[in-house]
Design an enzyme around this catalytic site. Structure first.
Site, short mmCIF file in Angstrom:
data_model
loop_
_atom_site.label_atom_id
_atom_site.label_comp_id
_atom_site.label_asym_id
_atom_site.label_seq_id
_atom_site.Cartn_x
_atom_site.Cartn_y
_atom_site.Cartn_z
N ASP A 153 -7.64 3.88 -5.58
CA ASP A 153 -7.04 5.08 -5.00
C ASP A 153 -6.51 6.02 -6.08
O ASP A 153 -6.23 5.60 -7.21
CB ASP A 153 -5.90 4.70 -4.06
CG ASP A 153 -4.83 3.89 -4.77
OD1 ASP A 153 -5.19 3.03 -5.60
OD2 ASP A 153 -3.64 4.12 -4.54
N GLU A 154 -6.38 7.26 -5.73
CA GLU A 154 -5.62 8.26 -6.49
C GLU A 154 -5.95 8.30 -7.98
O GLU A 154 -5.08 8.17 -8.83
CB GLU A 154 -4.12 7.99 -6.34
CG GLU A 154 -3.64 8.07 -4.89
CD GLU A 154 -2.14 7.82 -4.77
OE1 GLU A 154 -1.48 8.58 -4.07
OE2 GLU A 154 -1.65 6.85 -5.37
#
Lengths: 537, 537
Positions: free
Chosen positions: B321-322
């Protein structure tokens, strides 16, 4: 990424710079030198006025000082600097404590000032001076916070402190009626209060939902009003709380909120107002205390005479907030009484009538009182010694502070310090920024603001979560109330409050939540220090 | 006032009605009769397949059952009915546990169904049947919750349960990187999970802020990446967590989030991407894992081979993620690589490249994986066994569930279950109302939703507040994931979750906060039952 590196750098600097010599709340005047003294197990407190309170405090603080050692500067860990050997210029073997008047009682006007000197030259000497015992307790707390526990032992910097509170009323309110709080958690909270120099425990002990206070005059109150026979505070429990608090320089002000918030008093016959349905018959429900019966005031006088005997403080809290008029309005006897007294439809005049009678009883039996702002908002004439607790946020609490002080009454602020309200992130900064003297008024008015109180109402709080939810958020309030009005820099407070959480709360065994994003404490909660000495050390 | 009386009435009814026979999460099919059986200290669990896991569970549940009689129906207390003597039709002396296949491993596809019969007639007999050990553990939990502890002894109603989980993945995610969580609190949380029939502990064990996991292949990771040498999970610690979890039918899925969230891996040389300042020189900072070096993938393969050895579960969580592209964008070597591969300015293609290589390694070493939704959002081709964890709230998680299942991938929902976000009042109702199959899609798509996960990120959570903040709010999620989709009535759940908090969490020694306004538990937290037997009883 960049911000992480910067924060790590700050943390790293702070390891060197913030740890030693940080005192919370910030003393009024404090200076340190680079000279370091070592404190060994030989260290003793000494005094020529060895009272029970002082001797117990000596024992307590000796334990708190030697709780470590903390492996603060260990090698290898990412955010720690290489370990520097600490060079002490000598050993500090005692702190001498002098108190001018050990007989002074703990009251609203107690003197909590103290001065503390730790000299390294020409030879190690430490001296704590206070006018009263209560100031000495504050000084011992500061002394304990100055000590740096390391793997090389315990150290203290050459330090000079001259300190006194900005406000004389620095309170914490707990609510043991919406949820019962065990004795243990109440005592833990008193510990935390003393580590933060709070000096009043406002005990909102009963409310609509339950009556855990065991009265000797009206034992039926808790028998029928407590959640169960075990959800009570016996006379011994209450006495223990009072003594435990006094030993820490904390007054206990108990609240019996009337005439509203009183459903749990229902076991006293004819004390609450019977409510009527629309067809004019009693509906079996009861409203606020019945203000029109003479018996009401006899009961209140008897009850508060017991309170005066059992609680040593000059002050009691009479509540007086949020009186709901609908039941009074439904009752034909009340309606007749209103007509006879020419009150018309103005039920606030009936409330005024009740409060007038209640404060007259207080004058008769010699109790001073704190009341929620509603009482003066309803124009009840109160004793000049009365303390008005401002709690509403709307209309503006600043306007209320101006109004109350214009009436020449003492006041304490709570509007911005309802810590039961929680949200995600750093809400302590808001508590820290709120100032009880920040309103339009003369210096004389400002002087009537005697302090403030951090409140935590009990709807969503019990013994499972009180401590961690309240601390160290309440520490933000403690610094506002103790330290100089100039101590307002949130950025400077941030690493200090983190340090305070780790060293004065968690390390001392109290649950206090992280409030500033990611971080760590050298000793985390529930990890006993000795257990930390794993194989890799 | 009126509302208070009504709530007291409900409480009173509930004392009679909700206490006995309440099971959380609600079983699929359950019926009871009025016939009551007594359980004495002679009571035993019996089986003809006495495995270690089962024997240990028997010991545990025997302790939990006999935790000390609760004075549920004492006289005198305000909200308690007069005590009724409980009339039992006989004594229940054993529960016989039959398991068809005790050798079945704990996996995503384990069978957790069970049936439980407690017959009063013609004579007391209790029988628990499960296909696998994991179902027997669920049945033992239900059995323990059926037992009513009173001052007259321990009782159980004639009951018939046929039960199985609605979803096969019912997870809890803890984050031990933003704040370290002590081993003790991790184990406590596993206890709470088992009382709520959760079956996956997703351990977000490292992140940017710290690397507490001690790797045997790369010991420098924790040596340089942990907060201190004591803020680590040793191989023994990890092994203990895995075994403790398995004994309770809980899989441990560990997450090593890459290529972002990886600052704490910085001790491995040339593993993170060097960032450059605008004038084209390295600025000393590092970004995500460097995706363009072959050595990166050798390191990852070595590391995950160790993970496969040390964590028995088929699945690992790969994060994903991210990913912040700014450091990659600054680096000239990365820019060249992008040009060579024809990626243009599309750094998501570089991320895709990294993830493709990573999942290829997983296939090579034989690990299945869970990933945060970002990976499929970035069009990485993943193994058909992959589980996609939907966590974003914007754009709509319902659209994401539809999208992911349309790709024929299994998915779990977390978007509505980030329990680190707190607010004042009853937020569990929101968690309770959220349903992972509530999106537009075919039945086949719905079937690909294999469950959900309650997450509590660690920015404001450590060992001081994890338990009370997470529980019983996470219990709302447990019922959504276990019970029938038809069990949605919040008003009916309210007294049940309160009962569950008091009897299955607090009474068993776990801190779980009050979540429904004022209330009490017969045994409050930190009050040992025997200490409750005060003089007034």
């Amino acid at each position: 990424m960049a911000s992480i590196q910067i924060i790590i750098l700050i943390t790293l600097l702070c390891q060197r710079w913030c740890d030693a010599g940080s005192v919370w709340p910030m003393p009024q005047i404090m200076s340190t030198s680079e000279s370091m003294l070592k404190i060994t197990q030989e260290f003793q407190f000494e005094t020529d006025v060895p009272t029970d309170i002082l001797n117990q405090a000596f024992q307590r603080y000796r334990k708190l000082i030697f709780l470590g050692p903390l492996p603060r500067h260990e090698p290898g860990a990412a955010v720690n600097p290489n370990r520097d050997a600490i060079k002490a210029v000598g050993n500090l073997t005692k702190l001498f404590v002098q108190i001018d008047d050990v007989s002074a009682n703990l009251t609203l006007n107690s003197d909590e000032s103290y001065s503390l000197s730790i000299h390294a030259h020409p030879q190690p000497v430490a001296f704590l001076h206070a006018k009263q015992t209560w100031g000495a307790l504050r000084g011992l707390e500061s002394f304990s916070q100055l000590i740096d526990a390391t793997y090389d032992g315990f150290f203290i910097q050459e330090t000079k402190i001259v300190d006194y509170p900005r406000f004389k009323y620095r309170g914490v309110m707990l609510d043991s009626a919406r949820h019962y709080l065990t004795l243990d958690v109440i005592l833990q909270n008193l510990d935390a209060m003393s580590y933060n120099k709070f000096n009043v425990f406002h005990w909102h002990i009963v409310d609509d939902q339950s009556f855990p206070f065991v009265s000797l005059t009206y034992p039926q109150l808790s028998q029928h009003g407590s959640y169960t026979p075990r959800h009570v505070y016996t006379p011994d429990d209450v006495q223990m709380v009072i003594e435990y608090a006094r030993d820490r320089g904390i007054r206990v002000i108990v609240e019996f909120d009337t005439p509203g918030h009183s459903s749990s008093w229902r076991s006293i016959p004819n004390f609450l107002t019977p409510c009527y349905s629309k067809n004019g018959v009693p509906n079996g429900q009861f409203g606020p205390i019945n203000p029109i019966l003479n018996s009401t005031y006899t009961i209140l006088e008897d009850f508060f005479r017991e309170i005066k005997k059992r609680f040593p403080d000059q002050y009691v809290h009479l509540g007086g907030d949020e009186v709901n008029f609908s039941c009074w309005q439904s009752n034909p006897d009340i309606q007749n009484f209103m007509t006879q007294h020419g009150f018309g439809d103005h039920y606030e005049l009936l409330e005024q009538y009740y409060e007038h009678n209640l404060v007259t009883i207080m004058e008769k039996i010699g109790l001073r009182y704190i009341i929620w702002q509603d009482v003066v908002d309803n124009n009840v004439k109160v004793d000049p010694n009365t303390v008005v607790q401002v709690w509403k946020t709307s209309p503006s609490y600043k306007a209320e502070l101006a109004k109350v002080t214009k009436m020449n009454l003492q006041t304490i602020l709570s509007s911005c310090w309802y810590l039961n309200y929680i949200g995600y992130g750093r809400d302590w900064e808001r508590f820290y920024r709120c100032d009880p003297q920040d309103f339009k008024g003369t210096q004389q008015q400002k002087n009537l603001v005697i302090g403030g109180e951090a409140c935590i109402w009990g709807e969503y709080v019990d013994s499972t979560n009180l401590m961690e939810r309240f601390w160290p958020r309440a520490s933000a309030v403690s610094e506002r109330l103790w330290s100089s009005a100039k101590v307002t820099n949130v950025d400077a407070a941030l690493p200090r409050i983190d340090h305070h959480r780790c060293y004065q709360l968690i390390r001392r065994g109290l649950r206090a939540q992280p409030i500033n994003g990611y971080s760590f404490c050298q000793a985390e909660y529930n990890v006993v220090m000795n257990h930390l000495d794993r194989d890799e050390l």
